[in-house]
Design a protein around this motif. Structure first.
Motif, PDB file in Angstrom:
ATOM      1  N   ARG A 129     -12.946  -7.834   9.493  1.00  0.00           N
ATOM      2  CA  ARG A 129     -12.882  -6.912   8.767  1.00  0.00           C
ATOM      3  C   ARG A 129     -14.238  -5.720   8.962  1.00  0.00           C
ATOM      4  O   ARG A 129     -14.175  -5.317   9.211  1.00  0.00           O
ATOM      5  CB  ARG A 129     -13.005  -6.909   6.716  1.00  0.00           C
ATOM      6  CG  ARG A 129     -13.101  -5.013   6.699  1.00  0.00           C
ATOM      7  CD  ARG A 129     -12.922  -5.667   4.935  1.00  0.00           C
ATOM      8  NE  ARG A 129     -13.638  -4.504   4.229  1.00  0.00           N
ATOM      9  CZ  ARG A 129     -13.591  -3.924   3.163  1.00  0.00           C
ATOM     10  NH1 ARG A 129     -13.394  -4.298   2.160  1.00  0.00           N
ATOM     11  NH2 ARG A 129     -14.916  -2.949   2.785  1.00  0.00           N
ATOM     12  N   GLY A 130     -15.210  -7.264   8.749  1.00  0.00           N
ATOM     13  CA  GLY A 130     -16.636  -6.331   9.348  1.00  0.00           C
ATOM     14  C   GLY A 130     -16.807  -6.730  10.891  1.00  0.00           C
ATOM     15  O   GLY A 130     -17.793  -5.431  11.330  1.00  0.00           O
ATOM     16  N   LEU A 131     -15.574  -7.545  11.307  1.00  0.00           N
ATOM     17  CA  LEU A 131     -16.332  -6.999  12.964  1.00  0.00           C
ATOM     18  C   LEU A 131     -15.083  -5.933  13.905  1.00  0.00           C
ATOM     19  O   LEU A 131     -15.929  -5.592  14.640  1.00  0.00           O
ATOM     20  CB  LEU A 131     -15.729  -8.986  13.090  1.00  0.00           C
ATOM     21  CG  LEU A 131     -16.114  -9.648  13.612  1.00  0.00           C
ATOM     22  CD1 LEU A 131     -15.478 -11.533  13.840  1.00  0.00           C
ATOM     23  CD2 LEU A 131     -17.634  -9.504  13.991  1.00  0.00           C
ATOM     24  N   ALA A 132     -14.072  -5.718  12.665  1.00  0.00           N
ATOM     25  CA  ALA A 132     -13.191  -4.889  12.989  1.00  0.00           C
ATOM     26  C   ALA A 132     -13.643  -3.486  12.583  1.00  0.00           C
ATOM     27  O   ALA A 132     -13.221  -2.353  13.025  1.00  0.00           O
ATOM     28  CB  ALA A 132     -12.025  -4.960  12.182  1.00  0.00           C
ATOM     29  N   GLN A 160      -9.525   1.819   4.802  1.00  0.00           N
ATOM     30  CA  GLN A 160      -9.146   1.007   5.989  1.00  0.00           C
ATOM     31  C   GLN A 160      -8.048   0.125   5.544  1.00  0.00           C
ATOM     32  O   GLN A 160      -7.274  -0.500   6.239  1.00  0.00           O
ATOM     33  CB  GLN A 160      -9.822   1.615   6.824  1.00  0.00           C
ATOM     34  CG  GLN A 160      -9.910   2.896   7.106  1.00  0.00           C
ATOM     35  CD  GLN A 160     -11.474   2.924   8.495  1.00  0.00           C
ATOM     36  OE1 GLN A 160     -12.019   1.826   8.400  1.00  0.00           O
ATOM     37  NE2 GLN A 160     -11.210   3.531   9.632  1.00  0.00           N
ATOM     38  N   TYR A 161      -9.054  -1.003   5.105  1.00  0.00           N
ATOM     39  CA  TYR A 161      -8.841  -2.810   5.001  1.00  0.00           C
ATOM     40  C   TYR A 161      -7.537  -2.084   3.817  1.00  0.00           C
ATOM     41  O   TYR A 161      -6.945  -3.182   3.846  1.00  0.00           O
ATOM     42  CB  TYR A 161     -10.177  -2.602   4.265  1.00  0.00           C
ATOM     43  CG  TYR A 161      -9.604  -4.464   4.300  1.00  0.00           C
ATOM     44  CD1 TYR A 161      -9.957  -5.300   4.982  1.00  0.00           C
ATOM     45  CD2 TYR A 161     -10.104  -5.096   3.395  1.00  0.00           C
ATOM     46  CE1 TYR A 161      -9.633  -6.748   4.910  1.00  0.00           C
ATOM     47  CE2 TYR A 161      -9.836  -6.805   2.797  1.00  0.00           C
ATOM     48  CZ  TYR A 161      -9.065  -7.346   4.082  1.00  0.00           C
ATOM     49  OH  TYR A 161      -9.251  -8.366   3.619  1.00  0.00           O
ATOM     50  N   ARG A 162      -7.622  -1.218   2.762  1.00  0.00           N
ATOM     51  CA  ARG A 162      -6.282  -1.705   1.081  1.00  0.00           C
ATOM     52  C   ARG A 162      -5.325  -1.098   2.014  1.00  0.00           C
ATOM     53  O   ARG A 162      -4.254  -2.124   2.016  1.00  0.00           O
ATOM     54  CB  ARG A 162      -7.592  -0.883   0.743  1.00  0.00           C
ATOM     55  CG  ARG A 162      -6.221  -0.700  -0.875  1.00  0.00           C
ATOM     56  CD  ARG A 162      -7.019  -0.315  -2.084  1.00  0.00           C
ATOM     57  NE  ARG A 162      -7.953   0.727  -2.023  1.00  0.00           N
ATOM     58  CZ  ARG A 162      -9.284   1.071  -1.578  1.00  0.00           C
ATOM     59  NH1 ARG A 162      -9.918  -0.042  -1.515  1.00  0.00           N
ATOM     60  NH2 ARG A 162     -10.497   1.934  -1.674  1.00  0.00           N
ATOM     61  N   ASN A 163      -5.332   0.030   3.563  1.00  0.00           N
ATOM     62  CA  ASN A 163      -4.283   0.427   3.886  1.00  0.00           C
ATOM     63  C   ASN A 163      -3.666  -0.328   4.713  1.00  0.00           C
ATOM     64  O   ASN A 163      -1.968  -0.674   4.474  1.00  0.00           O
ATOM     65  CB  ASN A 163      -4.457   2.028   4.922  1.00  0.00           C
ATOM     66  CG  ASN A 163      -4.326   3.300   3.706  1.00  0.00           C
ATOM     67  OD1 ASN A 163      -4.359   3.379   2.510  1.00  0.00           O
ATOM     68  ND2 ASN A 163      -5.510   3.596   4.258  1.00  0.00           N
ATOM     69  N   LEU A 164      -4.690  -1.588   5.196  1.00  0.00           N
ATOM     70  CA  LEU A 164      -3.949  -2.157   6.622  1.00  0.00           C
ATOM     71  C   LEU A 164      -2.689  -3.030   5.160  1.00  0.00           C
ATOM     72  O   LEU A 164      -2.024  -3.984   5.719  1.00  0.00           O
ATOM     73  CB  LEU A 164      -5.118  -2.612   6.862  1.00  0.00           C
ATOM     74  CG  LEU A 164      -5.035  -3.784   8.176  1.00  0.00           C
ATOM     75  CD1 LEU A 164      -4.267  -4.139   9.027  1.00  0.00           C
ATOM     76  CD2 LEU A 164      -6.532  -4.834   8.912  1.00  0.00           C
ATOM     77  N   LEU A 165      -3.854  -3.934   4.531  1.00  0.00           N
ATOM     78  CA  LEU A 165      -3.240  -4.914   3.402  1.00  0.00           C
ATOM     79  C   LEU A 165      -1.831  -4.701   3.359  1.00  0.00           C
ATOM     80  O   LEU A 165      -0.734  -4.982   3.147  1.00  0.00           O
ATOM     81  CB  LEU A 165      -4.173  -4.925   2.627  1.00  0.00           C
ATOM     82  CG  LEU A 165      -4.917  -6.245   2.906  1.00  0.00           C
ATOM     83  CD1 LEU A 165      -6.631  -6.267   1.150  1.00  0.00           C
ATOM     84  CD2 LEU A 165      -5.174  -7.222   3.476  1.00  0.00           C
ATOM     85  N   LYS A 166      -2.037  -3.024   2.409  1.00  0.00           N
ATOM     86  CA  LYS A 166      -0.366  -2.456   1.660  1.00  0.00           C
ATOM     87  C   LYS A 166       0.493  -2.228   2.890  1.00  0.00           C
ATOM     88  O   LYS A 166       1.742  -3.427   2.955  1.00  0.00           O
ATOM     89  CB  LYS A 166      -0.420  -1.141   1.155  1.00  0.00           C
ATOM     90  CG  LYS A 166      -1.265  -1.280   0.376  1.00  0.00           C
ATOM     91  CD  LYS A 166      -1.671   0.760  -0.188  1.00  0.00           C
ATOM     92  CE  LYS A 166      -2.350   0.339  -1.553  1.00  0.00           C
ATOM     93  NZ  LYS A 166      -2.584   1.395  -2.105  1.00  0.00           N
ATOM     94  N   ALA A 167       0.262  -1.865   4.450  1.00  0.00           N
ATOM     95  CA  ALA A 167       1.413  -1.944   5.871  1.00  0.00           C
ATOM     96  C   ALA A 167       1.530  -3.419   5.965  1.00  0.00           C
ATOM     97  O   ALA A 167       3.050  -3.835   6.506  1.00  0.00           O
ATOM     98  CB  ALA A 167       0.218  -1.573   7.021  1.00  0.00           C
ATOM     99  N   GLU A 168       1.049  -4.356   5.948  1.00  0.00           N
ATOM    100  CA  GLU A 168       1.469  -5.704   5.730  1.00  0.00           C
ATOM    101  C   GLU A 168       1.443  -6.803   4.726  1.00  0.00           C
ATOM    102  O   GLU A 168       2.054  -7.808   4.747  1.00  0.00           O
ATOM    103  CB  GLU A 168       0.129  -6.793   6.593  1.00  0.00           C
ATOM    104  CG  GLU A 168      -0.271  -6.055   7.733  1.00  0.00           C
ATOM    105  CD  GLU A 168       1.303  -6.088   9.134  1.00  0.00           C
ATOM    106  OE1 GLU A 168       1.506  -7.455   8.643  1.00  0.00           O
ATOM    107  OE2 GLU A 168       1.184  -5.368   9.692  1.00  0.00           O
ATOM    108  N   SER A 169       2.232  -5.748   3.595  1.00  0.00           N
ATOM    109  CA  SER A 169       2.973  -6.319   1.690  1.00  0.00           C
ATOM    110  C   SER A 169       1.610  -7.532   1.736  1.00  0.00           C
ATOM    111  O   SER A 169       2.300  -8.420   1.269  1.00  0.00           O
ATOM    112  CB  SER A 169       4.415  -6.663   2.092  1.00  0.00           C
ATOM    113  OG  SER A 169       5.180  -5.625   2.770  1.00  0.00           O
ATOM    114  N   LEU A 170       0.423  -7.272   2.078  1.00  0.00           N
ATOM    115  CA  LEU A 170      -0.590  -8.703   1.008  1.00  0.00           C
ATOM    116  C   LEU A 170      -1.291  -7.467  -0.273  1.00  0.00           C
ATOM    117  O   LEU A 170      -1.422  -6.538  -0.543  1.00  0.00           O
ATOM    118  CB  LEU A 170      -1.364  -8.331   2.427  1.00  0.00           C
ATOM    119  CG  LEU A 170      -0.584  -9.447   3.650  1.00  0.00           C
ATOM    120  CD1 LEU A 170      -1.819  -9.431   4.930  1.00  0.00           C
ATOM    121  CD2 LEU A 170      -0.068 -10.373   3.226  1.00  0.00           C
ATOM    122  N   PRO A 171      -1.759  -8.711  -0.857  1.00  0.00           N
ATOM    123  CA  PRO A 171      -2.119  -8.046  -2.297  1.00  0.00           C
ATOM    124  C   PRO A 171      -3.462  -7.544  -1.800  1.00  0.00           C
ATOM    125  O   PRO A 171      -4.446  -8.168  -0.952  1.00  0.00           O
ATOM    126  CB  PRO A 171      -2.364  -9.420  -2.942  1.00  0.00           C
ATOM    127  CG  PRO A 171      -2.135 -10.441  -2.050  1.00  0.00           C
ATOM    128  CD  PRO A 171      -1.592 -10.291  -0.993  1.00  0.00           C
TER     129      PRO A 171
END
Length: 63
Positions: free
Chosen positions: A41-44, A50-61
């Protein structure tokens, strides 16, 4: 309690110990993956949203 019941209880106790050990290992593995995710996440350069949206898009907690 007869011998059969005692044997069944011993078997269940052994199984519970094995499951608990497996849970401990999986929790440790999950913690290591969380560190990897944090590093990536830090590297990106992702912020919290943005991180929360990415996790939600991948159905991750998201925790």
């Amino acid at each position: 309690m007869n011998e059969r019941e005692a044997s069944a209880l011993v078997g269940l106790k052994r199984e519970i110990k094995a499951v608990r050990a497996n849970v401990r290992e999986l929790k440790d593995e999950a913690a290591r993956w969380c560190k990897v995710c944090s590093t990536l996440r830090g590297l990106a350069g992702l912020d919290d949203g943005q991180y929360r949206n990415l996790l939600k898009a991948e159905s991750l907690p998201c925790d």
